[in-house]
Design a protein around this motif. Structure first.
Motif, PDB file in Angstrom:
ATOM      1  N   LEU A  58     102.393  62.671   7.082  1.00 39.23           N
ATOM      2  CA  LEU A  58     101.344  63.274   6.269  1.00 39.23           C
ATOM      3  C   LEU A  58     100.396  62.206   5.739  1.00 39.23           C
ATOM      4  N   ALA A 102      98.121  61.122   8.482  1.00 36.66           N
ATOM      5  CA  ALA A 102      97.116  62.142   8.783  1.00 36.66           C
ATOM      6  C   ALA A 102      96.022  62.182   7.722  1.00 36.66           C
ATOM      7  N   ILE A 103      96.405  61.989   6.449  1.00 39.69           N
ATOM      8  CA  ILE A 103      95.398  61.961   5.385  1.00 39.69           C
ATOM      9  C   ILE A 103      94.466  60.781   5.565  1.00 39.69           C
ATOM     10  N   ASP A 109      92.123  61.505   8.349  1.00 35.26           N
ATOM     11  CA  ASP A 109      91.419  62.787   8.209  1.00 35.26           C
ATOM     12  C   ASP A 109      91.827  63.759   9.330  1.00 35.26           C
ATOM     13  N   VAL A 129      94.593  66.032   8.825  1.00 36.65           N
ATOM     14  CA  VAL A 129      95.589  66.927   8.232  1.00 36.65           C
ATOM     15  C   VAL A 129      95.584  68.283   8.924  1.00 36.65           C
ATOM     16  N   SER A 130      94.394  68.765   9.297  1.00 40.19           N
ATOM     17  CA  SER A 130      94.303  70.083   9.931  1.00 40.19           C
ATOM     18  C   SER A 130      94.989  70.120  11.293  1.00 40.19           C
ATOM     19  N   LEU A 170      97.953  68.773  11.890  1.00 38.06           N
ATOM     20  CA  LEU A 170      99.398  68.741  11.756  1.00 38.06           C
ATOM     21  C   LEU A 170      99.992  70.114  12.059  1.00 38.06           C
TER      22      LEU A 170
END
Length: 214
Positions: free
Chosen positions: A40, A43-44, A47, A49-50, A52
Motif C-alpha cells: 500500500l 502504491a501511494i 499514485d 492505489v486505484s 490495487l
C-alpha cells in the motif's frame, strides 16, 4: 480503558497466546499486515492505489454467534418515580481537583444497561458545561472518559440504580455544569416486551477554584 503489556518474543509458532488466538487470521496476522502495508505504501508513493486489487473479504461470523445468557428481566421503579429521576442530587458547588479534590456523585433511577443494546456510538453518561455566549450545553466528558465512572446496581424487586461519578480534573474550566444519564428500560405490554429510552439530568452545579466565588 485498557493497558497494554509487552511479552518476550515467542520461541515457537505453536504458542497461540492472545495475539494468535484472538484474531481471525491466526498467529501470522502481523506478517500479513506488514506485507500488505508495504504494498500500500508503495502504491501511494507511485499514485497507483486505484490499481490495487480489492482482495478477499474477511469472514463474517455474526450468523454463527449465539449466547447462553438469558434475556434480562423487565425493569421496575420505586413508586412515584420515573426512570431517569435523580435519587441523590449533586451539591451546588465543587472545586477542581487539588490536594483535597472533589468528586461529583449522582444516583439515578435506572434500567438494566443490557436493554440499551449496541452502544458503541452512544453513551450512558455526559458531563456538560454551559456556554454563556450561545446559551447552549456542550459535552465535555462521556462514559469513555478517564474522569467518569458509571456504576449500575441491581436491587430488590427488579429495581436498579445507576451512580455516575465525575472526578473533576484541574483542567476543568470554572463554570456551570450538569450531568446526564441515558438508558433504556423494558416493560411488558400484554405478552410483548417493549424497550423504551429514557434520560435523566441533574441540577446545575458550579465548578470553581474556590467555594468563595462571585
Amino acid at each position: 480503558m485498557c493497558t497494554l503489556t509487552t511479552s518476550p518474543p515467542m520461541k515457537s509458532t505453536r504458542w497461540q497466546r492472545y495475539e494468535g488466538a484472538s484474531t481471525i487470521y491466526g498467529p501470522h496476522t502481523l506478517s500479513a499486515y506488514l506485507h500488505k502495508y508495504r504494498g500500500l505504501a508503495r502504491a501511494i508513493a507511485q499514485d497507483k492505489v486505484s490499481e490495487l486489487p480489492a482482495g478477499p473479504e474477511p469472514p463474517f461470523f455474526t450468523k454463527n454467534l449465539f449466547s447462553l445468557l438469558p434475556a434480562a428481566a423487565v425493569d421496575r421503579k420505586p413508586e412515584n418515580t420515573s426512570f431517569g429521576d435523580v435519587l441523590q442530587q449533586v451539591y451546588p458547588v465543587y472545586r477542581q481537583v487539588g490536594h483535597m479534590g472533589d468528586v461529583v456523585s449522582v444516583t439515578f433511577v435506572a434500567g438494566n444497561p443490557r436493554h440499551s443494546g449496541d452502544i458503541r456510538d452512544k453513551t450512558f453518561v455526559t458531563v456538560e458545561i454551559h456556554d454563556n455566549r450561545t446559551e447552549t450545553w456542550e459535552v465535555v466528558h462521556t462514559d469513555a472518559s478517564w474522569e467518569t465512572r458509571f456504576h449500575w446496581l441491581q436491587g430488590s424487586n427488579r429495581q436498579s440504580n445507576a451512580t455516575v461519578e465525575w472526578h473533576i480534573p484541574l483542567s476543568a474550566p470554572s463554570g456551570s455544569y450538569r450531568i446526564k444519564h441515558f438508558g433504556h428500560y423494558k416493560q411488558m405490554k400484554g405478552l410483548r416486551p417493549v424497550i423504551t429510552p429514557y434520560e435523566g439530568t441533574t441540577d446545575v452545579f458550579r465548578v470553581t477554584a474556590s467555594f468563595y466565588y462571585q
